[in-house]
Design an enzyme around this catalytic site. Sequence first.
Site, PDB file in Angstrom:
ATOM      1  N   HIS A 139       3.704  27.666 -20.646  1.00 42.21           N
ATOM      2  CA  HIS A 139       4.535  26.759 -21.448  1.00 42.21           C
ATOM      3  C   HIS A 139       6.017  27.083 -21.252  1.00 42.21           C
ATOM      4  O   HIS A 139       6.372  28.252 -21.275  1.00 42.21           O
ATOM      5  CB  HIS A 139       4.184  26.876 -22.927  1.00 42.21           C
ATOM      6  N   GLY A 167       0.853  -1.198   0.000  1.00 45.72           N
ATOM      7  CA  GLY A 167       0.000   0.000   0.000  1.00 45.72           C
ATOM      8  C   GLY A 167       0.881   1.238   0.000  1.00 45.72           C
ATOM      9  O   GLY A 167       2.043   1.204  -0.437  1.00 45.72           O
TER      10      GLY A 167
HETATM   11  P1  NAI Z   1      -2.657   0.809   3.120  1.00 46.12           P
HETATM   12  O1  NAI Z   1      -4.054   0.494   3.440  1.00 46.12           O
HETATM   13  O2  NAI Z   1      -2.341   1.854   2.122  1.00 46.12           O
HETATM   14  O3  NAI Z   1      -1.906  -0.498   2.615  1.00 46.12           O
HETATM   15  C1  NAI Z   1      -1.835  -1.671   3.356  1.00 46.12           C
HETATM   16  C2  NAI Z   1      -1.633  -2.814   2.394  1.00 46.12           C
HETATM   17  O4  NAI Z   1      -1.338  -3.971   3.144  1.00 46.12           O
HETATM   18  C3  NAI Z   1      -2.872  -3.114   1.570  1.00 46.12           C
HETATM   19  O5  NAI Z   1      -2.542  -3.196   0.204  1.00 46.12           O
HETATM   20  C4  NAI Z   1      -3.339  -4.443   2.136  1.00 46.12           C
HETATM   21  O6  NAI Z   1      -3.988  -5.247   1.172  1.00 46.12           O
HETATM   22  C5  NAI Z   1      -2.034  -5.055   2.576  1.00 46.12           C
HETATM   23  N1  NAI Z   1      -2.171  -6.079   3.610  1.00 46.12           N
HETATM   24  C6  NAI Z   1      -3.005  -6.095   4.667  1.00 46.12           C
HETATM   25  N2  NAI Z   1      -2.808  -7.216   5.413  1.00 46.12           N
HETATM   26  C7  NAI Z   1      -1.823  -7.911   4.795  1.00 46.12           C
HETATM   27  C8  NAI Z   1      -1.172  -9.139   5.075  1.00 46.12           C
HETATM   28  N3  NAI Z   1      -1.500  -9.868   6.134  1.00 46.12           N
HETATM   29  N4  NAI Z   1      -0.216  -9.555   4.230  1.00 46.12           N
HETATM   30  C9  NAI Z   1       0.138  -8.824   3.142  1.00 46.12           C
HETATM   31  N5  NAI Z   1      -0.452  -7.656   2.834  1.00 46.12           N
HETATM   32  C10 NAI Z   1      -1.414  -7.191   3.657  1.00 46.12           C
HETATM   33  O7  NAI Z   1      -1.976   1.117   4.533  1.00 46.12           O
HETATM   34  P2  NAI Z   1      -0.516   1.606   4.878  1.00 46.12           P
HETATM   35  O8  NAI Z   1       0.362   1.554   3.684  1.00 46.12           O
HETATM   36  O9  NAI Z   1      -0.135   0.854   6.087  1.00 46.12           O
HETATM   37  O10 NAI Z   1      -0.769   3.120   5.260  1.00 46.12           O
HETATM   38  C11 NAI Z   1      -1.652   3.450   6.336  1.00 46.12           C
HETATM   39  C12 NAI Z   1      -2.333   4.749   6.091  1.00 46.12           C
HETATM   40  O11 NAI Z   1      -1.410   5.815   6.107  1.00 46.12           O
HETATM   41  C13 NAI Z   1      -3.041   4.767   4.769  1.00 46.12           C
HETATM   42  O12 NAI Z   1      -4.422   4.833   5.008  1.00 46.12           O
HETATM   43  C14 NAI Z   1      -2.588   5.992   4.081  1.00 46.12           C
HETATM   44  O13 NAI Z   1      -3.666   6.792   3.698  1.00 46.12           O
HETATM   45  C15 NAI Z   1      -1.733   6.739   5.091  1.00 46.12           C
HETATM   46  N6  NAI Z   1      -0.520   7.153   4.397  1.00 46.12           N
HETATM   47  C16 NAI Z   1      -0.620   8.113   3.436  1.00 46.12           C
HETATM   48  C17 NAI Z   1       0.458   8.491   2.702  1.00 46.12           C
HETATM   49  C18 NAI Z   1       0.293   9.507   1.644  1.00 46.12           C
HETATM   50  O14 NAI Z   1      -0.733  10.163   1.620  1.00 46.12           O
HETATM   51  N7  NAI Z   1       1.253   9.690   0.753  1.00 46.12           N
HETATM   52  C19 NAI Z   1       1.784   7.912   2.927  1.00 46.12           C
HETATM   53  C20 NAI Z   1       1.775   6.875   3.934  1.00 46.12           C
HETATM   54  C21 NAI Z   1       0.658   6.548   4.644  1.00 46.12           C
END
Ligand code: NAI
Length: 475
Positions: free
Chosen positions: A454, A193
């Site tokens: 541009h 993610g």
């Molecule tokens: P996420 O929800 O983006 O990704 C988590 C991923 O882990 C998903 O693809 C999910 O399917 C996978 N997953 C879940 N359980 C699993 C397992 N047992 N084995 C393998 N894969 C598994 O959450 P993430 O990356 O932890 O980020 C958390 C939050 O922080 C997000 O909601 C995001 O919005 C926020 N965030 C935002 C950023 C940005 O705006 N650029 C940067 C970093 C975080």
Amino acid sequence: MQSFDLVVIGAGPGGYMAALRAAQLGLRVACVDEGVDAQQRPSPGGTCLNVGCIPSKALLESSALYARITGEAAGHGIDVGSVQLDLARMQARKEKIVRQLTAGVGYLLKKNGVSFIPGRASFKGKEGEQIHLTVHREGQETTDIAAAQVIIATGSVPRTLEGVPFDQERILDSTGGLALTAVPRRLVIVGAGVIGLELGSVWRRLGSSVTLLETQETFLPGADQEVAQQALKILTQSGLRFEFGIHLEAVEKTTESLVLTYTRGEESLQLDADVLILAVGRCPNTAGLDLGRVGLVPDAQGRIPVDAHCRTPVAGVWAIGDVVRGPMLAHKAEEEGVAVAERLAGQLPEVNLAHIPAVIYTEPELAWVGWTEEAAQAAGRAVRIGRFPFQANGRAKVRGAPQGLVKVIACAATDRILGVHILGPEASELIAEAVVALEFQASSEDLARIVHAHPSLSEALREACLGVDGRTLNL
Ligand code: NAI
Ligand code: FAD
């Protein structure tokens, strides 16, 4: 006991913005936060400033510079000789930025007359209109405070996986993944993610071999799939390795490595790693709040239930940001904080959750707002689509970043723009024009008729809008 008009629990982007706006509007405000830095000094700013948006972007910036110098400088006719990585200095730069920004939050709270109370707040109960809280700080006497209005802005914490406890040495959460003192040779990230992609990019650029293990079959299922699939291709070319549809079974620690056992369909597989980062989502943080004392019950996902205006079922108690429904993003938390403060002052603001931009700070960046093509199809909405590749954009070419595209989705009947998806350089900046367009209900014709400088990357958005009507010029 001190009494306020408003107590805000949490000084992350949701909480501190709510406190600032409420104070601007004349309320007597206290903001309580338990966050501390490595020296145990109060460190307001929440996940975002301390261990989230800011430190991750600092490392993304530094690692991108390193990758450009080692990978691209020669192509520009610049020979730099041998390039040395000093990770300690890179981390120190990140820490300095964090310190400056968290100190800035403290300064802003003070300047606006907000009483900042360091420590952990919990509810004591409700007496008439007054909500009573205690604030506990290690080694100090507890403080009792009360207010007619309370905003809960306690954010979120990393989700854990059963059987794979963090040791913060070799099995890390995102906080540990931002603080590594050596570049791991073999890094495995569970979860492809947002965090997985950003941290994976940092350590890949600095020299790690990075594998992302993802349980879902689809890459970024919430993103427009045409754009996500292009992103996946480019990220794979940049050296990130992905495995989809896996199920992690066990992690065994040996002295030399971590041995991951996982399945994909019928196959049982193993992978060695030096460091493992779990990035499998985040959970709302309500630990220690004693919500039951004011009659609040989290929903099945652990979130505090709220209506469209962030009101909880308990009169006088509001909740915002990561601890409630909606995307876990700093700018969403901020807008909710400001909106609740204004509502408390008698105004009628609205936060439009449908137009919250999402950005992933990989290279190229991926940003979007509004509907995906898949969502439009599922809703049976007839759309027209315009696309423009950065390959045909002069500015992207001279920047050496001609990968990706802009995709605009417009309503077939009215031409109103429903969604914009950008994979390319500075997508995080370019998406702002799209958010304005959606909020002002612009048509693709509107954006196509606006003069764009541009050469600029923004011309790609205009061209994609022209493309909705089959009128792209520079392709
Ligand atoms: P996420 O929800 O983006 O990704 C988590 C991923 O882990 C998903 O693809 C999910 O399917 C996978 N997953 C879940 N359980 C699993 C397992 N047992 N084995 C393998 N894969 C598994 O959450 P993430 O990356 O932890 O980020 C958390 C939050 O922080 C997000 O909601 C995001 O919005 C926020 N965030 C935002 C950023 C940005 O705006 N650029 C940067 C970093 C975080
Ligand atoms: P938080 O920022 O989590 O703040 C909550 C605050 O409440 C904390 O300071 C905590 O100390 C305090 N607190 C909790 N309980 C109590 C209590 N009982 N008493 C007193 N204080 C308490 N989002 C983006 O939009 N863009 C990004 O680029 C981005 N990058 C990220 C990178 C990483 C690695 C991570 C982990 C997250 C990232 N996010 C990003 C998500 C973003 O950090 C959150 O969405 C945002 O911080 C949520 O704000 P908040 O105010 O709801 O909560």
